[in-house]
Write an enzyme that holds these catalytic residues in place. Structure first.
Site: not given
Lengths: 420, 420
Positions: A144, A190, A297
């Site tokens: 992140d 993501m 993933y």
């Protein structure tokens, strides 16, 4: 000076390079047998400490430890388990100290993101209050990229590289097909709260490889009309368009677009899957044929196309964590300090955990272009060095030869058991 | 002997290595300037021939042509455009001959799958009937791996490698998280009619890297109860499970599972996206937390992790196509002949197009394990050599340095225009 043992644990979502940090910790610790006895790893992260399920890393060969550098995922198991506040659940922290005491652990290396930095700080504070000598070091890790002070977070650079490479490759593909077939490609990436990973898609296009990209950042409220105009303009001028969409984009009502799109076979709102919603919208309104992909993933596990910079930094923060502990530091995190953009240069500094815990670094809004659908030169200058360099794993039989450790359990020493 | 020009076109879905075949055609043709004048490429495949939109590959430097070997996608554009039968639309075929005659094209190299093999054969037959001397050679390409005679199809090996690598990496990831979080990972792969690509996921697990996989093949009717039992057994014994699902699986009613799952924001049945349906089923019935990914174009564009075997075979069939033409062959396809499994050895033979066109090679049912959810040793012996070896593209600035050709148009010579 008598050697004391160390504890190492992996926390939260794993990455392509968290094991490279483990490698840095373990290889460095082995250089100082007079200071550090055995490094115990928590099986499945901090849960392994609470339940006294420790792994004896001393049972692993030097070759196996070295292979961690090129092996994605968490070799000892990770966990999603956030310790509560000290006041709410002091028993958890006291249990940690109990287990550490039983195994004469003097060094605590916690490899994770923001939550684990907070836990690491609290463990440090409590051990001091309880008069138990412990040096707690947080090793940064998160795709992140939201830890403060450090210029970037190990794990992010390799995701960024995977996304940039994938967007370039898929864009070449859709360009080939666009005249008579698919002219829209949507890739979901993501980043629920921040657009760092989506921004990395922007690197796919550069002077020598100009590609028509539209990026949807979670920092921007999703405006379907403006989005459709941007896509249509790309298709009309270049024949095709690649769209990179963050899983976390929200509409004007504050709801995730991913939730608004579809219902599953049982009638539930389907979580995840913003890509098909975006693709369907383009088809419905503009009539363009599309393909969409969800990397999930694959993006954070893709050690086969890891960034060499990221691997080196991941190893370096692990190594530096041990060195800082040996110098007597406590409640710190090795941080990556950028000293030059071009040529890219970095060094390791020490960030006090009090300044890291509970602070989330946002992506600067000036990294998003004026139209809201691209990245700026400032963003490119920041991101590009992080994907620089390749670091291929060894292959056997056509596949990456990743290591699976023996993970031998350490006999329990406490008489108590603890449920998590 | 006077040199005549050649025509080369890319057809259907592109791959990571179709440009390596183009490279083989172009580099080999350039070795015989006394026999082959200029190679013209069809812009967007056969459509470029019908509309007389030809590309002069002679304008490309040797370096640019060489770079095709490591560049995914179709450098000249491809198309999804199937020529109708000769009886139904003779005009299309006559138009092709008209354009070929105008540009003195004596060699027709058509790079594609089953449909283009059929077209290639028809062009050859019509040119003969019309007394126009033309040698038509089909260069095999398809990720579907469904062409007959040839042991495998260029393009498939690299998809197989990408899927096997991705399944291994994602399985390591979910294994790390399974104790407290996600224990199910679902990857959707291409292969609407055949399970070749799904089967490649089975290579991720081997003796040194045992992984609990469940593969859903389109050759098997999807039986939710048996599937759930298989998944549950993996989770109960190993803690997690990776599921590889072909986009083409169907239920007992013959309908695609991908269509049964969800409706889009407009209430339409959503095409594609079988992965979220399968993941949702596991969650609903077994309660396990999941992640899912859809690889889509990423799998067939992933030149960054291409199989060296595949790249070499793609180049070899392009080269052999030109050599066969120069030897006077017509209506043939260079085919890969396997002469040994281990060590893997192959050579190029010539397959008559009459035996290739309209014949679809199925995956042998004995490649699927008795329980229906895995691959057999026979399958492994067939597949493994196809993913063997790495062939990395050059990188610049952290990204693969793929080539975009100049694609200079050839002046039109026919007075007529043709709409497609």
């Amino acid at each position: 000076m008598v050697a004391r043992n160390a504890f190492y644990a992996q926390s939260g979502g794993v990455t392509a390079v968290i094991n490279a940090s483990a490698c840095g910790v373990l290889e460095t610790a082995r250089l100082f047998p007079d200071r550090i006895g055995t490094v115990y790893a928590g099986r499945n992260g901090i849960v392994g400490a609470l339940t006294e399920d420790l792994i004896d890393t001393g049972q692993e060969s030097a070759e196996a430890i070295a292979a961690l550098r090129h092996t994605p995922s968490g070799a000892f198991g990770s966990c999603r388990y956030k310790l509560k506040g000290l006041e709410e659940n002091r028993a958890q922290y006291e249990r940690l100290i109990e287990v550490f005491r039983a195994h004469d652990i003097g060094y605590f290396f916690y490899n994770g993101g923001g939550d684990s930095a907070d836990t690491c700080l609290k463990v440090s504070q409590l051990s001091e209050k309880m008069g138990y000598p412990l040096q707690a070091i947080h090793i940064p890790k998160t795709v992140d990229n939201d830890l403060p002070i450090t210029d970037c977070c190990p794990g992010f650079g390799s995701v960024a590289k995977y996304i940039a490479v994938s967007v370039r490759e898929a864009s070449f593909d859709v360009r080939s097909m666009a005249a008579t077939s698919t002219c829209i490609f949507v890739l979901e990436v993501m980043g629920r709260h921040a657009g760092w990973i989506a921004a990395a898609g922007g690197l796919a296009s550069d002077e020598r490889h100009a590609l028509p990209l539209v990026i949807l950042f979670p920092e921007q409220v999703f405006d379907p009309e403006r989005f459709l105009r941007a896509v249509d303009e790309k298709v009309r001028t270049t024949g095709y368009c690649s769209i990179v969409v963050s899983e976390g984009i929200k509409g004007a009502d504050g709801r995730f677009i991913a939730e608004s799109g579809s219902r599953d076979v049982f009638g539930h709102a389907q979580l995840g899957g913003v890509a098909p919603v975006i693709a369907g919208l383009v088809k419905e309104r503009l009539g363009y044929k599309y393909h969409w992909a969800v990397a999930d993933y694959l993006q954070r596990a893709a050690r086969h196309v890891a960034s060499r910079t990221d691997v080196e930094q991941a190893y370096a923060v692990g190594k530096a964590g041990v060195e800082m502990a040996l110098k007597g530091h406590n409640a710190v995190m090795p941080a990556i300090i950028r000293t030059s953009d071009s040529p890219y240069r970095w060094e390791i500094g020490a960030a006090p955990l009090a300044e890291v815990a509970n602070v989330e670094k946002k992506m600067p809004l000036e990294f998003i272009s004026a139209d809201g659908f691209g990245i700026t030169e400032d963003c490119r200058r920041y991101l590009q060095p992080l994907i620089e360099g390749e670091d291929y794993p060894p292959y056997a039989g056509g596949l990456p030869d990743y290591v699976t450790l023996r993970n031998v359990a350490v006999p329990k020493k406490t008489a108590t058991s603890f449920s998590v």
